[in-house]
Design a protein around this motif. Structure first.
Motif, PDB file in Angstrom:
ATOM      1  N   ILE A 132      -1.489   5.466  -4.693  1.00  0.00           N
ATOM      2  CA  ILE A 132      -1.001   5.966  -3.399  1.00  0.00           C
ATOM      3  C   ILE A 132      -1.616   5.172  -2.249  1.00  0.00           C
ATOM      4  CG2 ILE A 132      -1.032   7.935  -1.815  1.00  0.00           C
ATOM      5  CD1 ILE A 132      -0.833   9.761  -4.286  1.00  0.00           C
ATOM      6  N   LEU A 133      -2.927   4.940  -2.292  1.00  0.00           N
ATOM      7  CA  LEU A 133      -3.598   4.204  -1.217  1.00  0.00           C
ATOM      8  C   LEU A 133      -3.097   2.766  -1.134  1.00  0.00           C
ATOM      9  CD1 LEU A 133      -7.288   5.484  -1.551  1.00  0.00           C
ATOM     10  CD2 LEU A 133      -5.622   6.062   0.220  1.00  0.00           C
ATOM     11  N   VAL A 134      -2.928   2.122  -2.279  1.00  0.00           N
ATOM     12  CA  VAL A 134      -2.413   0.747  -2.279  1.00  0.00           C
ATOM     13  C   VAL A 134      -0.992   0.721  -1.729  1.00  0.00           C
ATOM     14  CG1 VAL A 134      -1.717  -1.189  -3.735  1.00  0.00           C
ATOM     15  CG2 VAL A 134      -3.909  -0.056  -4.137  1.00  0.00           C
ATOM     16  N   PHE A 135      -0.189   1.694  -2.122  1.00  0.00           N
ATOM     17  CA  PHE A 135       1.202   1.757  -1.643  1.00  0.00           C
ATOM     18  C   PHE A 135       1.267   1.886  -0.123  1.00  0.00           C
ATOM     19  CE2 PHE A 135       4.697   4.574  -0.285  1.00  0.00           C
ATOM     20  CZ  PHE A 135       5.776   3.754  -0.583  1.00  0.00           C
ATOM     21  N   VAL A 136       0.507   2.848   0.436  1.00  0.00           N
ATOM     22  CA  VAL A 136       0.574   3.039   1.883  1.00  0.00           C
ATOM     23  C   VAL A 136      -0.072   1.862   2.613  1.00  0.00           C
ATOM     24  CG1 VAL A 136       0.704   5.556   1.757  1.00  0.00           C
ATOM     25  CG2 VAL A 136      -1.532   4.462   1.898  1.00  0.00           C
ATOM     26  N   GLY A 137      -1.047   1.212   1.969  1.00  0.00           N
ATOM     27  CA  GLY A 137      -1.635   0.016   2.557  1.00  0.00           C
ATOM     28  C   GLY A 137      -0.613  -1.108   2.659  1.00  0.00           C
ATOM     29  N   ILE A 138       0.136  -1.313   1.581  1.00  0.00           N
ATOM     30  CA  ILE A 138       1.192  -2.326   1.587  1.00  0.00           C
ATOM     31  C   ILE A 138       2.274  -1.964   2.594  1.00  0.00           C
ATOM     32  CG2 ILE A 138       3.050  -3.341   0.193  1.00  0.00           C
ATOM     33  CD1 ILE A 138       1.171  -3.128  -2.223  1.00  0.00           C
ATOM     34  N   LYS A 139       2.582  -0.676   2.697  1.00  0.00           N
ATOM     35  CA  LYS A 139       3.574  -0.211   3.676  1.00  0.00           C
ATOM     36  C   LYS A 139       3.163  -0.629   5.081  1.00  0.00           C
ATOM     37  CE  LYS A 139       5.456   4.153   5.521  1.00  0.00           C
ATOM     38  NZ  LYS A 139       6.900   3.897   5.442  1.00  0.00           N
ATOM     39  N   MET A 140       1.855  -0.528   5.374  1.00  0.00           N
ATOM     40  CA  MET A 140       1.355  -0.959   6.681  1.00  0.00           C
ATOM     41  C   MET A 140       1.450  -2.474   6.843  1.00  0.00           C
ATOM     42  SD  MET A 140      -2.040   1.165   7.818  1.00  0.00           S
ATOM     43  CE  MET A 140      -1.883   2.402   9.124  1.00  0.00           C
ATOM     44  N   LEU A 141       1.057  -3.199   5.805  1.00  0.00           N
ATOM     45  CA  LEU A 141       1.003  -4.665   5.889  1.00  0.00           C
ATOM     46  C   LEU A 141       2.380  -5.296   6.082  1.00  0.00           C
ATOM     47  CD1 LEU A 141      -1.670  -5.380   3.120  1.00  0.00           C
ATOM     48  CD2 LEU A 141      -1.958  -5.621   5.593  1.00  0.00           C
ATOM     49  N   ILE A 142       3.416  -4.669   5.519  1.00  0.00           N
ATOM     50  CA  ILE A 142       4.762  -5.247   5.614  1.00  0.00           C
ATOM     51  C   ILE A 142       5.622  -4.547   6.662  1.00  0.00           C
ATOM     52  CG2 ILE A 142       4.666  -5.938   3.187  1.00  0.00           C
ATOM     53  CD1 ILE A 142       6.654  -3.652   2.585  1.00  0.00           C
ATOM     54  N   SER A 143       4.990  -3.711   7.496  1.00  0.00           N
ATOM     55  CA  SER A 143       5.755  -2.888   8.439  1.00  0.00           C
ATOM     56  C   SER A 143       6.611  -3.714   9.400  1.00  0.00           C
ATOM     57  CB  SER A 143       4.808  -1.986   9.230  1.00  0.00           C
ATOM     58  OG  SER A 143       3.834  -2.762   9.922  1.00  0.00           O
TER      59      SER A 143
END
Length: 305
Positions: free
Chosen positions: A261-272
């Motif tokens: 979950i943390l990696v997913f939301v982190g990637i969501k931020m990075l590719i926003s």
């Protein structure tokens, strides 16, 4: 979501009233929290959290409601992992069962204040420094990867700088003095071990906030949604502790689910800036990761036992 001052006042008023009821009525006498009592309170807080999601839907529509539910699930899942840390802390200090409810109550109260401060700071940072979203995203990815490879969780209260400072400044009683955090002896106020427990729990929550607040900002930057999803998840943490603390050994794959979950939301931020992941997809993924990790854990430990 454009939350009015009355909506803010209503939410904060509800939280304050419920905390006062808990403190003045249910904590009038120290007692061991039974499983039935803990389950009832847990169900009540889950109901409140879900019901508020319905209120958000009625007022703001499906998008903010989906953001709220995603944030609520993230904070709730992280709080389950936090329960294990609390259990280690309470065990380390050998806190009697009948005093655990009180120290966790003030721990949750402090957590609400700390989260509110972190949310205000995080919102201000993201508003004034657009590049901070990449920093938060990278932080979440690194945290998730570390969580995935972490073998065992340990607590070392003796290394807590604030606790060591308090012990230098104030003498401490050798044993617990009921539910008191401080007592007056020989004309002087001195701390009790229960205050030491509270300090360790509060300072540990700072670390928890560093993970959870950026994670919810990855879902939404609406301050009202971020605060309320945090608040309703945290308010049920105390009751949830008494439900799950004794069975935390069964959630062997929970850390993997949280890491995903943390990696997913982190990637969501990075590719926003390149691609915005729809809130429905985010909510579904978070719910799936949490469900799979819990169900897999329970099945694995059932086979062992």
């Amino acid at each position: 979501m454009d939350a009015s001052i009355w909506l803010w006042a209503g939410v904060i008023g509800f939280i304050v009233v419920m905390l006062l009821i808990d403190l003045l009525i249910f904590q009038r006498e120290a007692h061991e929290v039974s499983m039935s009592e803990a389950i009832k309170w847990s169900c009540f807080w889950v109901f409140c959290g879900l019901a508020f999601g319905g209120i958000v839907f009625l007022i703001g529509g499906s998008k903010p409601a989906g953001e709220y539910m995603a944030g609520y699930l993230i904070e709730k899942s992280l709080s389950i992992d936090n329960i294990f840390i609390f259990a280690l802390i309470l065990s380390y200090f050998a806190v009697p069962l009948k005093y655990q409810h009180r120290v966790l109550f003030f721990g949750v109260l402090g957590a609400l204040v700390l989260r509110a401060i972190f949310i205000v700071l995080g919102s201000a940072i993201l508003e004034n420094f657009a590049w901070a979203i990449y920093f938060f995203g990278a932080l979440l990815v690194v945290t998730g990867l570390k969580l995935a490879v972490q073998k065992e969780t340990e607590v070392h209260p003796e290394r807590n700088l604030i606790l060591r400072l308090v012990r230098r400044i104030s003498p401490m009683t050798p044993d617990y003095r009921g539910e008191a955090f401080v007592v007056k002896e020989a004309g002087k106020w001195i701390a009790t071990p229960l205050l030491a427990v509270l300090i360790v729990i509060e300072t540990t929550d700072v670390v928890f906030a560093i993970d959870s607040i950026p994670a919810i900002f990855a879902i939404t930057q609406d301050t009202f949604i971020v605060f309320t999803s945090n608040a309703f998840a945290i308010l049920g943490l105390r009751a949830l502790y008494f439900v799950f603390a004794g069975a935390m050994g069964r959630f062997v794959y929970l850390k993997i689910g949280l890491a995903v979950i943390l990696v997913f939301v982190g990637i969501k931020m990075l590719i926003s800036d390149l691609y915005h992941i729809p809130i429905g997809l985010s909510l579904g993924f978070i719910a799936l990761a949490l469900t799979v990790s819990i169900v897999t854990s329970l099945r694995a430990t059932r086979e062992v036992t």
